[in-house]
Scaffold this motif. Structure first.
Motif, mmCIF file in Angstrom:
data_model
loop_
_atom_site.group_PDB
_atom_site.id
_atom_site.type_symbol
_atom_site.label_atom_id
_atom_site.label_comp_id
_atom_site.label_asym_id
_atom_site.label_seq_id
_atom_site.Cartn_x
_atom_site.Cartn_y
_atom_site.Cartn_z
ATOM 1 N N GLU A 65 45.999 45.167 36.714
ATOM 2 C CA GLU A 65 46.028 46.040 37.892
ATOM 3 C C GLU A 65 44.936 45.560 38.851
ATOM 4 O O GLU A 65 43.767 45.477 38.475
ATOM 5 C CB GLU A 65 45.799 47.495 37.455
ATOM 6 N N PRO A 66 45.288 45.198 40.109
ATOM 7 C CA PRO A 66 44.331 44.500 40.978
ATOM 8 C C PRO A 66 43.014 45.235 41.207
ATOM 9 O O PRO A 66 41.949 44.603 41.223
ATOM 10 C CB PRO A 66 45.108 44.341 42.293
ATOM 11 N N GLU A 67 43.059 46.553 41.368
ATOM 12 C CA GLU A 67 41.838 47.292 41.675
ATOM 13 C C GLU A 67 40.921 47.405 40.463
ATOM 14 O O GLU A 67 39.728 47.682 40.608
ATOM 15 C CB GLU A 67 42.196 48.665 42.228
ATOM 16 N N SER A 68 41.469 47.142 39.265
ATOM 17 C CA SER A 68 40.658 47.241 38.054
ATOM 18 C C SER A 68 39.716 46.067 37.880
ATOM 19 O O SER A 68 38.866 46.081 36.985
ATOM 20 C CB SER A 68 41.566 47.340 36.825
ATOM 21 N N ILE A 69 39.814 45.057 38.723
ATOM 22 C CA ILE A 69 38.953 43.877 38.574
ATOM 23 C C ILE A 69 37.473 44.236 38.668
ATOM 24 O O ILE A 69 36.616 43.495 38.200
ATOM 25 C CB ILE A 69 39.337 42.801 39.623
ATOM 26 N N ALA A 78 35.626 43.966 35.367
ATOM 27 C CA ALA A 78 35.492 42.686 34.675
ATOM 28 C C ALA A 78 34.027 42.284 34.534
ATOM 29 O O ALA A 78 33.201 42.545 35.414
ATOM 30 C CB ALA A 78 36.263 41.602 35.423
ATOM 31 N N ARG A 79 33.731 41.616 33.431
ATOM 32 C CA ARG A 79 32.403 41.043 33.239
ATOM 33 C C ARG A 79 32.363 39.580 33.644
ATOM 34 O O ARG A 79 31.300 39.020 33.892
ATOM 35 C CB ARG A 79 31.977 41.178 31.767
ATOM 36 N N LEU A 80 33.535 38.951 33.675
ATOM 37 C CA LEU A 80 33.674 37.584 34.165
ATOM 38 C C LEU A 80 34.906 37.545 35.048
ATOM 39 O O LEU A 80 35.981 37.991 34.638
ATOM 40 C CB LEU A 80 33.828 36.600 33.003
ATOM 41 N N VAL A 81 34.759 37.040 36.259
ATOM 42 C CA VAL A 81 35.875 36.895 37.194
ATOM 43 C C VAL A 81 36.066 35.406 37.446
ATOM 44 O O VAL A 81 35.145 34.715 37.886
ATOM 45 C CB VAL A 81 35.606 37.625 38.528
ATOM 46 N N VAL A 82 37.273 34.927 37.149
ATOM 47 C CA VAL A 82 37.619 33.533 37.392
ATOM 48 C C VAL A 82 38.671 33.497 38.492
ATOM 49 O O VAL A 82 39.773 34.040 38.321
ATOM 50 C CB VAL A 82 38.151 32.854 36.114
ATOM 51 N N ASN A 113 41.464 30.967 47.088
ATOM 52 C CA ASN A 113 40.436 31.036 48.124
ATOM 53 C C ASN A 113 40.555 32.395 48.798
ATOM 54 O O ASN A 113 41.124 32.529 49.882
ATOM 55 C CB ASN A 113 40.617 29.899 49.130
ATOM 56 N N LEU A 114 40.033 33.421 48.141
ATOM 57 C CA LEU A 114 40.254 34.796 48.583
ATOM 58 C C LEU A 114 39.825 35.031 50.020
ATOM 59 O O LEU A 114 40.479 35.783 50.752
ATOM 60 C CB LEU A 114 39.521 35.775 47.657
ATOM 61 N N HIS A 157 41.003 41.485 48.471
ATOM 62 C CA HIS A 157 40.614 41.561 47.058
ATOM 63 C C HIS A 157 39.154 41.183 46.864
ATOM 64 O O HIS A 157 38.555 41.525 45.832
ATOM 65 C CB HIS A 157 41.506 40.653 46.204
ATOM 66 N N TRP A 158 38.579 40.482 47.827
ATOM 67 C CA TRP A 158 37.190 40.036 47.695
ATOM 68 C C TRP A 158 36.203 41.194 47.541
ATOM 69 O O TRP A 158 35.284 41.109 46.693
ATOM 70 C CB TRP A 158 36.812 39.143 48.868
ATOM 71 N N PRO A 159 36.298 42.309 48.272
ATOM 72 C CA PRO A 159 35.345 43.407 48.048
ATOM 73 C C PRO A 159 35.380 43.947 46.624
ATOM 74 O O PRO A 159 34.343 44.376 46.091
ATOM 75 C CB PRO A 159 35.779 44.472 49.062
ATOM 76 N N PHE A 160 36.546 43.924 45.978
ATOM 77 C CA PHE A 160 36.620 44.364 44.588
ATOM 78 C C PHE A 160 35.877 43.372 43.680
ATOM 79 O O PHE A 160 35.222 43.776 42.712
ATOM 80 C CB PHE A 160 38.084 44.485 44.152
ATOM 81 N N VAL A 161 35.984 42.077 43.997
ATOM 82 C CA VAL A 161 35.241 41.070 43.241
ATOM 83 C C VAL A 161 33.738 41.266 43.440
ATOM 84 O O VAL A 161 32.945 41.192 42.484
ATOM 85 C CB VAL A 161 35.679 39.655 43.659
ATOM 86 N N GLU A 162 33.331 41.544 44.670
ATOM 87 C CA GLU A 162 31.910 41.773 44.924
ATOM 88 C C GLU A 162 31.398 43.001 44.183
ATOM 89 O O GLU A 162 30.259 43.024 43.700
ATOM 90 C CB GLU A 162 31.675 41.911 46.427
ATOM 91 N N GLU A 163 32.243 44.027 44.093
ATOM 92 C CA GLU A 163 31.849 45.216 43.344
ATOM 93 C C GLU A 163 31.679 44.880 41.866
ATOM 94 O O GLU A 163 30.736 45.346 41.211
ATOM 95 C CB GLU A 163 32.889 46.317 43.524
ATOM 96 N N ALA A 164 32.593 44.052 41.327
ATOM 97 C CA ALA A 164 32.426 43.613 39.940
ATOM 98 C C ALA A 164 31.102 42.879 39.763
ATOM 99 O O ALA A 164 30.385 43.076 38.765
ATOM 100 C CB ALA A 164 33.595 42.715 39.539
#
Length: 683
Positions: A161-165, A168-172, A177-178, A185-192
Motif C-alpha cells: 500500500e503506497p502510503e504505508s511506506i 519502512a526501515r529501509l526504502v529501496v 526517479n521519484l 510519493h517522495w514526501p512519504f519517503v521523507e517521512e520514513a
C-alpha cells in the motif's frame, strides 16, 4: 461573471494522478493549484503542471478541422480548414475505402495515455474500432513488460500500500526517479527517513532522487535481475530468508533456492559493474531491515531482459517475507486494484465485436513498412504522438509518408504526427470534457467534469468518434452513449457511484486500507493466492518459468560494442511528460535544447568540448544534440532526455532515430534503454 473554483483530475500519464483546483472566470481557467485535502496530492502540483494552463490557453491550440492538400510531412502549410461535416465525411470515406479494399483489419487505431482518463482515452474510440473488426492495438509502449512480469509473479499489478511506506526501515527506490516521475510519493519517503529509514537508490544514473538519497548504486543498464539475484543469495547466506512465509505463500522457492547457488554476490557485482562490498553492504541492510519497501520504477523495464528484471526485483521481498508488514514488500504499479470495467465497456455484451488480429503498437515502424498482411491502410491516432515517441523513427516516418496510408489524427495542438495526417481533428483538453481517472500509483479514483469552454470548434474524443460512427452508417445505440453513460458503465462494479463522485470528486476505491499490509498472509490475485517464483505458463512462450536473469541485447553485445561503444538510455526529464509539453515555450525553455550527457572521460576521448554539437548515431539513424560532460553517468554510458519532438529538434529527428523495434522478454514491450551508439562531432 464571478470566479468559481472546481476540483478535477490531472490527465497526464503519471502514477500520482493529482486532484487539482481550477479557478474559472468567463468560461476560461485562470488559476490552477493542487487540492490540499487529497491524501496524495496534498496541495502540491509538479513543476510542469503548475504551468498547465499556459498550454490549455495557448495560442497554438487546434480549433477547427483540417484537410491535407499538400505533401505529407510538410507541416500545417499542407492543410486547409474544413467544416466538421466535411472532415468527418472524409474520415468515414477513408475508413470505408480500407474496409472495402483490405477488410476491417486494414484499419489500425493507435492510442495511448496522452490523456490517461478512461472515458476520453479507452472507451468510445476502442469501442467503435472493436465493432468494426479493426486490428486490435496491443498497448505495449509503456508498461507491457512490467505488467506481464507482475501478472506472472503476483497475479496482477499489485504491491504494498503506497502510503504505508512511511513504516519502512529501509526504502529501496529501484529505477525510480521519484522527484521527476512520482513526485508525490517522495514526501512519504521523507517521512520514513524522519522515522529512521535508510534510503537507497538503484539507478544507472545519479538522478536528482539519487543525489538526495543516503546511498546510490549504479548498475550497468539491463543488469537489474542479476543484482536482485545476488542480493537474494546474500539474504539466504546470512540466514535471513523467511522460510515459513515462503513455504506458506509462494510457489517455486526450492527451485529458486537451487538457482541462487549459482549467484554469489561476486558474480552479481561483476555482471552489474558494481563493487562487491557495496552489493554485500546492501544485502546486509535488506537482511536485517524489517520492513523493507522496494519502489520499482518503470524505467527498469525498457531493455530486453525487462520481464525477468521486474520478476527478480519483486521476488526479493518474497524471500525476506517483507509483505508480512505494513510498509514492506515491493510496488511497481497499483493498477491491478483498479475496480473499473474498462474491457467490458469497450466490448459490451450487446455490441457485436468480431475477432481481429492484434498489432503491437511498439512495432508500428515495422507494421507500416510491410510487416502486416493485410496491410494497414488506415491509421487513426489519438492521445498519442507516435512520430515522436516510437522506436526506429526513420523507418516509421517513411511508413507514415506512404501514399496509400490514410491517417486521421485527433489532437490538441500540432505535433510531429500531424505532419503525416490526411485529416486533423481538434480535440478538447482536460478542463473542457468529462473523464474518470484511476491511478497506477495510489488507490483513489477521480471524476473530472467540464468546467471551461473549449476553444473554437474543438470536441471531446468521444464525440468525434460518435460522429464518425454516424457518418459510417453505424446505428447501434452503444455507439451513441454519452460521456456520462460511459462513466457510469466504468463505475458499475466500483464501490463508489457516479453521483457520489460528482458530489465529492474523488474516493478511495479499493479494499486496501491505508497503512495496511494487504498480502501479509498471501492472498495474491493468483488462482491459489500464492506468489509464483516459478510460473509454468511462461514456458509455453519460450520464457524461463523460474525467476532469473535475461541479459540486455545491444548493451551486452560485444560485436556491437566494438562499433558503437556507448550504451544510450533516454530517461524522463522533469519538465516534459512524454511528448505533451515539448512545444510549450516555458517547458521547453526549462528543459533546454536536446543534449547528450557523457562521462567527462568519454567527452575527452572524443576530442569534444562542453556544448559541441554532436551526431549520435548507429545503423538505424542519428540525431543531433549538444554534448555535456556529466559525472552523473559512468564511462561507456550516455543519456539524453526523451520526449523532444523531431520537428522541433536540430536535424528533424530525436533519440528514437537510434532506438530499435525489439521486444522485451515478457510482454512485447519496447527496449528504449537497450541501445548502442557512437557520438562524434557534427559536420
Amino acid at each position: 461573471m464571478p470566479r468559481s473554483t472546481h476540483l478535477g483530475a490531472c490527465p497526464l500519464d503519471c502514477p500520482d494522478t493529482c486532484t487539482w483546483q481550477l479557478t474559472v472566470e468567463d468560461g476560461r481557467a485562470v488559476e490552477i493549484r493542487g487540492d490540499r485535502d487529497h491524501p496524495f496530492t496534498r496541495g502540491v502540483l509538479c513543476g510542469k503542471v503548475n504551468r498547465y494552463l499556459e498550454v490549455v490557453n495557448g495560442a497554438d491550440r487546434l480549433t477547427f478541422p483540417l484537410l491535407r492538400v499538400g505533401p505529407k510531412g510538410m507541416g500545417p502549410g499542407s492543410f486547409r480548414r474544413a467544416s466538421w461535416d466535411e472532415a468527418i465525411a472524409r474520415v468515414a470515406s477513408g475508413l470505408r475505402a480500407t474496409i472495402d479494399r483490405d477488410g476491417p483489419e486494414g484499419i489500425l487505431p493507435y492510442y495511448f495515455a496522452g490523456t490517461i482518463g478512461h472515458v476520453q482515452g479507452w472507451t468510445m474510440g476502442p469501442r467503435l474500432f472493436a465493432h468494426l473488426g479493426a486490428s486490435r492495438l496491443q498497448t505495449t509502449i509503456c508498461t507491457a513488460a512490467a505488467s506481464a512480469a507482475l501478472r506472472s509473479l503476483y497475479g496482477g499489478s499489485v504491491g504494498f500500500e503506497p502510503e504505508s511506506i512511511v513504516e519502512a526501515r529501509l526504502v529501496v527506490l529501484w529505477g525510480a526517479n521519484l522527484l521527476s516521475t512520482n513526485l508525490h510519493h517522495w514526501p512519504f519517503v521523507e517521512e520514513a527517513r524522519r522515522r529512521g529509514a535508510h534510503v537507497v537508490v538503484i539507478d544507472p544514473l545519479r538522478t536528482d532522487t539519487a543525489a538526495r538519497a543516503d546511498e546510490h548504486l549504479a548498475p550497468l543498464p539491463g543488469t537489474d535481475a542479476a543484482l536482485a539475484l545476488g542480493l537474494m543469495r546474500h539474504v539466504l547466506d546470512v540466514g535471513a530468508a523467511d522460510r515459513a512465509w515462503l513455504d506458506a505463500y509462494t510457489v517455486g522457492w526450492p527451485e529458486l533456492e537451487a538457482r541462487l547457488a549459482r549467484w554469489p554476490v561476486e558474480r552479481a557485482a561483476a555482471e552489474c559493474g558494481l563493487d562487491v562490498a557495496a552489493v554485500r553492504r546492501l544485502g546486509d541492510r535488506i537482511a536485517r531491515s524489517r520492513p523493507t519497501a522496494i519502489r520499482v520504477g518503470l524505467g527498469a523495464q525498457r531493455h530486453h531482459g525487462a520481464g525477468q528484471a521486474i520478476r527478480a526485483i519483486c521476488a526479493l521481498p518474497l524471500v525476506t517475507g517483507d509483505f508480512r508488514y505494513p510498509g514492506g514488500g515491493a510496488l511497481c504499479m497499483t493498477s491491478g486494484h483498479r475496480p473499473l470495467r474498462r474491457e467490458a465497456v469497450v466490448r459490451p455484451d450487446d455490441l457485436p465485436t468480431p475477432p481481429a488480429r492484434s498489432v503491437n503498437m511498439s512495432h508500428l515502424a515495422a507494421v507500416l513498412d510491410g510487416a502486416a498482411n493485410p496491410p494497414i491502410t488506415s491509421l487513426v491516432v489519438f492521445n498519442s504522438n507516435p512520430a515522436a515517441t516510437n522506436p526506429d523513427q526513420t523507418r516509421l516516418h517513411a511508413g507514415l509518408r506512404r501514399d496509400d496510408l490514410f491517417t486521421t489524427v485527433l489532437e490538441q495542438r500540432w505535433t510531429d504526427t500531424c505532419d503525416y495526417a490526411d485529416v486533423v481533428l481538434p480535440a478538447t483538453m482536460q478542463p473542457e470534457h468529462l473523464d474518470v481517472h484511476s491511478s497506477y500509483g495510489h488507490h483513489y479514483t477521480t471524476l473530472n467534469l467540464p468546467v471551461t469552454t473549449a476553444p473554437g470548434e474543438a470536441l471531446p474524443n468521444t464525440e468525434i468518434f460518435r460522429r464518425i460512427a454516424a457518418a459510417m452508417g453505424l446505428d447501434h445505440p452503444r455507439l451513441r452513449d454519452t460521456d456520462e453513460d460511459l462513466a457510469r458503465q466504468l463505475l458499475r462494479d466500483a464501490p463508489v457511484t457516479f453521483e457520489e463522485l460528482r458530489e465529492r470528486t474523488y474516493a478511495r476505491t479499493t479494499g486496501v486500507a491505508v497503512g495496511s499490509a494487504p498480502f501479509a498472509t498471501g492472498g495474491f490475485p493468483t488462482p491459489d493466492g500464492r506468489a509464483r517464483l516459478l510460473d509454468p505458463e511462461l514456458a509455453a512462450d519460450g520464457v524461463d518459468p523460474l525467476v532469473g536473469y535475461t541479459p540486455p541485447a545491444e548493451a551486452a553485445d560485444p560485436e556491437l560494442a566494438a562499433r558503437f561503444p556507448l550504451v544510450l538510455i533516454s530517461p524522463a526529464g522533469r519538465f516534459f511528460m512524454n511528448s505533451t509539453f515539448a512545444s510549450s515555450p516555458w517547458h521547453s525553455g526549462r528543459m533546454g535544447p536536446p543534449r547528450v550527457h557523457l562521462h567527462p572521460d568519454d567527452v575527452a576521448a572524443r576530442g569534444l568540448a562542453e556544448g559541441d554539437e554532436v551526431r549520435v548515431h548507429n545503423d538505424r539513424g542519428s540525431f543531433l544534440a549538444a554534448v555535456t560532460a556529466d559525472d552523473a553517468t559512468r564511462p561507456g554510458l550516455a543519456f539524453t532526455y526523451k520526449a523532444y519532438w523531431a520537428r522541433l529538434s536540430p536535424g528533424g529527428t530525436n533519440v528514437n532515430a537510434v532506438t530499435a523495434v525489439r521486444d522485451t522478454d515478457l510482454g512485447g514491450g519496447p527496449t528504449f534503454h537497450d541501445t548502442r551508439v557512437e557520438v562524434e562531432r557534427a559536420r
